[in-house]
Design an enzyme around this catalytic site. Sequence first.
Site, PDB file in Angstrom:
ATOM      1  N   HIS A   1      -2.818 -11.274  -4.511  1.00 45.18           N
ATOM      2  CA  HIS A   1      -3.946 -10.720  -4.284  1.00 45.18           C
ATOM      3  C   HIS A   1      -4.553 -11.505  -5.595  1.00 45.18           C
ATOM      4  O   HIS A   1      -4.093 -10.732  -6.594  1.00 45.18           O
ATOM      5  CB  HIS A   1      -4.050  -9.800  -3.044  1.00 45.18           C
ATOM      6  CG  HIS A   1      -3.944  -8.812  -3.009  1.00 45.18           C
ATOM      7  ND1 HIS A   1      -3.263  -8.012  -4.016  1.00 45.18           N
ATOM      8  CD2 HIS A   1      -5.495  -7.741  -3.781  1.00 45.18           C
ATOM      9  CE1 HIS A   1      -3.384  -6.880  -3.955  1.00 45.18           C
ATOM     10  NE2 HIS A   1      -4.733  -6.630  -4.413  1.00 45.18           N
TER      11      HIS A   1
ATOM     12  N   HIS B   1      -7.672  -8.863  -6.992  1.00 49.17           N
ATOM     13  CA  HIS B   1      -8.001  -7.962  -7.372  1.00 49.17           C
ATOM     14  C   HIS B   1      -7.270  -7.659  -8.952  1.00 49.17           C
ATOM     15  O   HIS B   1      -6.138  -8.010  -9.161  1.00 49.17           O
ATOM     16  CB  HIS B   1      -7.301  -6.190  -6.777  1.00 49.17           C
ATOM     17  CG  HIS B   1      -7.635  -5.954  -5.215  1.00 49.17           C
ATOM     18  ND1 HIS B   1      -7.141  -6.012  -4.207  1.00 49.17           N
ATOM     19  CD2 HIS B   1      -9.198  -7.007  -4.976  1.00 49.17           C
ATOM     20  CE1 HIS B   1      -8.737  -5.672  -3.349  1.00 49.17           C
ATOM     21  NE2 HIS B   1      -9.769  -6.695  -3.370  1.00 49.17           N
TER      22      HIS B   1
ATOM     23  N   HIS C   1       1.631   0.261  -4.459  1.00 45.20           N
ATOM     24  CA  HIS C   1       1.356   1.821  -5.038  1.00 45.20           C
ATOM     25  C   HIS C   1       2.265   2.910  -4.947  1.00 45.20           C
ATOM     26  O   HIS C   1       2.957   2.827  -3.738  1.00 45.20           O
ATOM     27  CB  HIS C   1      -0.258   1.820  -5.301  1.00 45.20           C
ATOM     28  CG  HIS C   1      -1.518   0.990  -5.211  1.00 45.20           C
ATOM     29  ND1 HIS C   1      -1.741   1.797  -6.563  1.00 45.20           N
ATOM     30  CD2 HIS C   1      -1.701  -0.100  -4.964  1.00 45.20           C
ATOM     31  CE1 HIS C   1      -2.815   0.194  -7.155  1.00 45.20           C
ATOM     32  NE2 HIS C   1      -2.975  -0.402  -6.036  1.00 45.20           N
TER      33      HIS C   1
ATOM     34  N   ASP D   1      -6.217  -5.286 -10.829  1.00 42.38           N
ATOM     35  CA  ASP D   1      -5.064  -4.318 -10.558  1.00 42.38           C
ATOM     36  C   ASP D   1      -3.708  -4.387 -10.605  1.00 42.38           C
ATOM     37  O   ASP D   1      -2.886  -4.369 -11.049  1.00 42.38           O
ATOM     38  CB  ASP D   1      -5.000  -3.373 -10.165  1.00 42.38           C
ATOM     39  CG  ASP D   1      -5.529  -3.110  -8.656  1.00 42.38           C
ATOM     40  OD1 ASP D   1      -5.582  -4.169  -8.230  1.00 42.38           O
ATOM     41  OD2 ASP D   1      -4.542  -2.187  -7.790  1.00 42.38           O
ATOM     42  N   HIS D   2      -4.420  -6.168 -10.287  1.00 40.67           N
ATOM     43  CA  HIS D   2      -2.703  -7.149 -10.248  1.00 40.67           C
ATOM     44  C   HIS D   2      -2.079  -8.331 -10.547  1.00 40.67           C
ATOM     45  O   HIS D   2      -1.522  -9.016 -10.902  1.00 40.67           O
ATOM     46  CB  HIS D   2      -2.685  -7.770  -8.263  1.00 40.67           C
ATOM     47  CG  HIS D   2      -2.460  -6.250  -7.262  1.00 40.67           C
ATOM     48  ND1 HIS D   2      -1.780  -5.743  -6.875  1.00 40.67           N
ATOM     49  CD2 HIS D   2      -3.393  -5.810  -7.052  1.00 40.67           C
ATOM     50  CE1 HIS D   2      -1.705  -5.054  -6.177  1.00 40.67           C
ATOM     51  NE2 HIS D   2      -3.044  -4.187  -6.642  1.00 40.67           N
TER      52      HIS D   2
ATOM     53  N   HIS E   1      -6.378  -6.893   3.672  1.00 40.50           N
ATOM     54  CA  HIS E   1      -7.112  -6.218   2.573  1.00 40.50           C
ATOM     55  C   HIS E   1      -7.348  -7.292   1.715  1.00 40.50           C
ATOM     56  O   HIS E   1      -8.356  -6.089   1.706  1.00 40.50           O
ATOM     57  CB  HIS E   1      -5.487  -5.786   1.775  1.00 40.50           C
ATOM     58  CG  HIS E   1      -6.118  -5.097   0.380  1.00 40.50           C
ATOM     59  ND1 HIS E   1      -6.135  -3.632   0.106  1.00 40.50           N
ATOM     60  CD2 HIS E   1      -5.371  -5.312  -0.859  1.00 40.50           C
ATOM     61  CE1 HIS E   1      -6.655  -3.389  -1.391  1.00 40.50           C
ATOM     62  NE2 HIS E   1      -6.266  -4.429  -1.807  1.00 40.50           N
TER      63      HIS E   1
ATOM     64  N   ASP F   1      -0.127  -5.187  -1.876  1.00 36.29           N
ATOM     65  CA  ASP F   1      -1.292  -3.331  -0.690  1.00 36.29           C
ATOM     66  C   ASP F   1      -1.264  -3.978   0.626  1.00 36.29           C
ATOM     67  O   ASP F   1      -2.098  -3.531   1.059  1.00 36.29           O
ATOM     68  CB  ASP F   1      -3.230  -4.211  -1.498  1.00 36.29           C
ATOM     69  CG  ASP F   1      -2.611  -3.251  -3.710  1.00 36.29           C
ATOM     70  OD1 ASP F   1      -1.947  -3.045  -3.471  1.00 36.29           O
ATOM     71  OD2 ASP F   1      -3.859  -3.172  -3.833  1.00 36.29           O
TER      72      ASP F   1
HETATM   73 ZN    ZN Z   1      -5.356  -4.912  -4.037  1.00 38.96          ZN
END
Ligand code: ZN
Length: 253
Positions: free
Chosen positions: A53, A55, A181, A57-58, A116, A143
């Site tokens: 996805h 985001h 995570h 942090d990905h 998410h 996530d």
């Molecule tokens: Zn995420």
Amino acid sequence: MLSITELPAFTDNYIWAIHDTQQAWVVDPGQAEPVQRWLASGGLKLRGILLTHHHGDHIGGVAALRTQFPGIEIIGPLAGRQAGTMPWLTQAVKDRDAVQLAPWGVTLQVLATPGHTLDHICYFAVGTADGTGIDSPALFCGDTLFAAGCGRLFEGSPEQMWTSLSVLAELPSATRMFCAHEYTVANLRFATHVEPANTRTAERLAACIALRAQGRCTLPSTIETELETNPFLRAGSAAEFARRRALKDVFRA
Ligand SMILES: [Zn+2]
């Protein structure tokens, strides 16, 4: 046979590397440095990237990795391409598409799991015991599903997330679950709060606290373990899922 190795990133992210002794794919490289350091230490070459996805942090490490390794494959959700968040995808995929990891020819199935985020997808490998690929079922779920938890609903509705989790719940129970995570201990504290009579949850919390005290990763989990201890998979209905998700959003252990 391929190995799956966790590369810690930021404070509690995992970038998963699927690799042999010479080449690797990575899932959700939110940072380039941990990947670059690990590749260099093993003398490995990056072949491709899988994204779940949009985001930061990905996907934050993608730009540096594609600069260092021109020509790598970058696979991610079609919705991400349409939204303009992933302009560098070389392959945009949607629910039930199949993706191939070169050079091994390993096939992963794409599962759309909105909730998410709306673009969220997971990658599922059936697994083969013939020694040529991923040896048993494996799920890279970003996530969407966490060990004893699930992602927050930033874009989707509770009903969408419940439907997505229900798809993952039906995968083979032995499926190894590689999420993005290390939230397991906090999630299990919430799980014991929601299901105080679930002895399996209490046992798992104690085991995961011990692992973390040794600085070890609590993953992968399995679908079977999640069906026994994950309060979101165990909610039983979209309405109860929504209630538990709202409770978790404000829960402090
Ligand atoms: Zn995420």
